[in-house]
Design a protein around this motif. Structure first.
Motif, PDB file in Angstrom:
ATOM      1  N   LEU A   1       5.040   8.165 -10.752  1.00 56.53           N
ATOM      2  CA  LEU A   1       5.627   6.302 -12.085  1.00 56.53           C
ATOM      3  C   LEU A   1       5.116   6.041 -13.366  1.00 56.53           C
ATOM      4  O   LEU A   1       3.512   5.555 -12.207  1.00 56.53           O
ATOM      5  N   ASP A   2       4.934   5.877 -14.173  1.00 54.76           N
ATOM      6  CA  ASP A   2       4.020   4.449 -14.909  1.00 54.76           C
ATOM      7  C   ASP A   2       4.259   3.005 -15.027  1.00 54.76           C
ATOM      8  O   ASP A   2       4.813   2.907 -15.685  1.00 54.76           O
ATOM      9  N   MET A   3       3.893   2.672 -13.469  1.00 53.70           N
ATOM     10  CA  MET A   3       4.084   1.566 -13.200  1.00 53.70           C
ATOM     11  C   MET A   3       3.493   1.032 -12.769  1.00 53.70           C
ATOM     12  O   MET A   3       2.160   1.444 -10.947  1.00 53.70           O
ATOM     13  N   LYS A   4       2.073  -0.006 -12.164  1.00 55.52           N
ATOM     14  CA  LYS A   4       1.633  -0.955 -11.403  1.00 55.52           C
ATOM     15  C   LYS A   4       1.895  -1.693 -10.326  1.00 55.52           C
ATOM     16  O   LYS A   4       2.436  -2.539 -10.868  1.00 55.52           O
ATOM     17  N   MET A   5       1.814  -1.539  -8.516  1.00 51.11           N
ATOM     18  CA  MET A   5       2.990  -2.885  -7.800  1.00 51.11           C
ATOM     19  C   MET A   5       1.627  -3.613  -7.792  1.00 51.11           C
ATOM     20  O   MET A   5       0.479  -2.958  -7.831  1.00 51.11           O
TER      21      MET A   5
ATOM     22  N   ILE B   1       3.118   6.380  -3.048  1.00 50.49           N
ATOM     23  CA  ILE B   1       4.818   6.613  -3.819  1.00 50.49           C
ATOM     24  C   ILE B   1       5.169   6.634  -4.807  1.00 50.49           C
ATOM     25  O   ILE B   1       5.730   8.036  -5.141  1.00 50.49           O
ATOM     26  N   VAL B   2       5.022   5.445  -5.739  1.00 48.42           N
ATOM     27  CA  VAL B   2       4.728   5.612  -7.263  1.00 48.42           C
ATOM     28  C   VAL B   2       3.807   6.630  -7.495  1.00 48.42           C
ATOM     29  O   VAL B   2       4.349   7.372  -9.103  1.00 48.42           O
ATOM     30  N   LYS B   3       2.508   6.530  -6.973  1.00 50.90           N
ATOM     31  CA  LYS B   3       2.216   8.020  -7.137  1.00 50.90           C
ATOM     32  C   LYS B   3       2.493   9.481  -6.913  1.00 50.90           C
ATOM     33  O   LYS B   3       2.096  10.720  -8.120  1.00 50.90           O
ATOM     34  N   GLU B   4       3.217   9.677  -5.734  1.00 49.20           N
ATOM     35  CA  GLU B   4       4.261  10.878  -5.630  1.00 49.20           C
ATOM     36  C   GLU B   4       5.218  11.429  -6.808  1.00 49.20           C
ATOM     37  O   GLU B   4       5.145  12.428  -7.096  1.00 49.20           O
ATOM     38  N   LEU B   5       5.448   9.629  -7.761  1.00 43.52           N
ATOM     39  CA  LEU B   5       7.022  10.459  -8.380  1.00 43.52           C
ATOM     40  C   LEU B   5       6.561  10.238  -9.213  1.00 43.52           C
ATOM     41  O   LEU B   5       7.145  10.368 -10.344  1.00 43.52           O
TER      42      LEU B   5
ATOM     43  N   LYS C   1       1.262  -0.997  -0.107  1.00 45.96           N
ATOM     44  CA  LYS C   1      -0.360  -0.286   0.302  1.00 45.96           C
ATOM     45  C   LYS C   1       1.029   1.001   0.310  1.00 45.96           C
ATOM     46  O   LYS C   1       0.393   2.141  -1.201  1.00 45.96           O
ATOM     47  N   LYS C   2       2.162   1.403   1.082  1.00 45.11           N
ATOM     48  CA  LYS C   2       2.690   2.601   0.840  1.00 45.11           C
ATOM     49  C   LYS C   2       3.672   2.624  -0.507  1.00 45.11           C
ATOM     50  O   LYS C   2       3.638   3.873  -0.983  1.00 45.11           O
TER      51      LYS C   2
ATOM     52  N   GLU D   1      15.074   5.835  -7.226  1.00 44.59           N
ATOM     53  CA  GLU D   1      14.479   6.924  -6.214  1.00 44.59           C
ATOM     54  C   GLU D   1      13.113   5.880  -5.459  1.00 44.59           C
ATOM     55  O   GLU D   1      13.045   6.068  -4.024  1.00 44.59           O
ATOM     56  N   LEU D   2      12.176   5.278  -6.023  1.00 40.52           N
ATOM     57  CA  LEU D   2      11.865   4.650  -5.661  1.00 40.52           C
ATOM     58  C   LEU D   2      12.252   3.589  -4.689  1.00 40.52           C
ATOM     59  O   LEU D   2      11.936   3.839  -3.677  1.00 40.52           O
ATOM     60  N   ALA D   3      13.233   2.489  -4.957  1.00 39.58           N
ATOM     61  CA  ALA D   3      13.896   1.500  -4.438  1.00 39.58           C
ATOM     62  C   ALA D   3      14.252   2.781  -2.705  1.00 39.58           C
ATOM     63  O   ALA D   3      14.621   2.014  -1.941  1.00 39.58           O
TER      64      ALA D   3
END
Length: 262
Positions: free
Chosen positions: A98-102, A92-96, A87-88, A128-130
């Motif tokens: 990034l065009d990806m789906k966890m 973060i993906v949304k904040e950054l 969930k977290k 940056e996500l990592a």
């Protein structure tokens, strides 16, 4: 003495082979195994003779022990915490942007590594996500981009046959599937008929391909001109599995030819 066991690290996931040495472990028992990523909690699926495994015994990772109640409780806690991590990570993906789906997150049993699977149409710079995830969870982070078939295996679903997807139930290894397999089986090359939930060719096209290939030996193709006892004619239909075909000799005569089934 080396007892070799097939172990799955996820429910209905891929089977990995481990050296249990002298341990005697019953089917469906839970065990603790060592992997390159750290200690993992797994379930024994089968026992196999060493000569039937392609990996040399000396190169196999080991089953350390049967799982205890403490291991099980730790495993359940890791599952619960991994859900929070997932969930977290999505936040973060949304904040950054990034065009990806966890898709999912998993801790190793010893929590030395936290693995995230994700899908994306293109390659993603997730450094940056990592970095952000590592600063929060204080462990090694691995982000792995997976393909359409792996996505279907993870999410699960119902196939056109009305049953749960093969890749999410019993397939431990997904073989290469080709368009020729659909052609061999005389299936209409319609994407809605030959593609699965993942958008790729159906895994089940591989199940009978060998038998179809064997039955097609010596069989003509539809439209081919062949010689018969009644003269030359054009093949108008082929029944591969029964090894017979029909030939139009003239405008009014149809002859059925049955080949030797040996």
């Amino acid at each position: 003495m080396n007892n070799i066991y097939g172990v799955t690290l996820k429910n209905e996931g891929k089977i990995y082979y481990f050296n249990g040495e002298e341990l005697e472990i019953e089917k469906l028992a839970y065990v603790i195994v060592e992997t390159e990523k750290g200690l993992q909690y797994g379930k024994v699926i089968n026992k196999i003779e060493p000569e039937h495994v392609k990996i040399p015994v000396e190169e196999m990772k080991k089953i350390l022990r049967k799982a205890s109640d403490e291991d099980y409780n730790k495993y359940l806690k890791n599952l619960k915490d991994a859900e929070k991590c997932l969930k977290k990570s999505r936040e973060i993906v949304k904040e950054l942007e990034l065009d990806m789906k966890m898709l999912d997150a998993n801790y190793t049993l010893d929590r030395k590594q936290l693995l995230f699977n994700f899908i994306a149409d293109e390659r993603i710079d997730f450094r940056e996500l990592a970095k952000k995830l590592a600063s929060i969870y204080k462990t090694r982070i691995e982000l792995r981009q997976i393909g359409a078939r792996d996505k279907a295996r993870t999410i699960c679903g119902i196939g056109q046959c009305g049953r749960t997807l093969c890749c999410s139930t019993f397939l431990s290894h997904i073989d290469s599937v080709s368009m020729n397999m659909a052609k061999n089986q005389n299936i209409a090359l319609n994407p809605s008929k030959i593609n699965g939930q993942c958008g790729r060719l159906l895994c089940c096209l591989t199940y009978e391909d060998e038998e179809y290939t064997k039955c097609q030996e010596g069989m003509p193709s539809v439209g081919q001109t062949v010689k018969t006892d009644s003269g030359k004619g054009k093949v108008i239909s082929v029944d591969v599995l029964n090894r017979k075909y029909k030939v139009l000799i003239d405008e009014n005569t149809i002859k059925e030819i049955v080949l030797d089934n040996e």
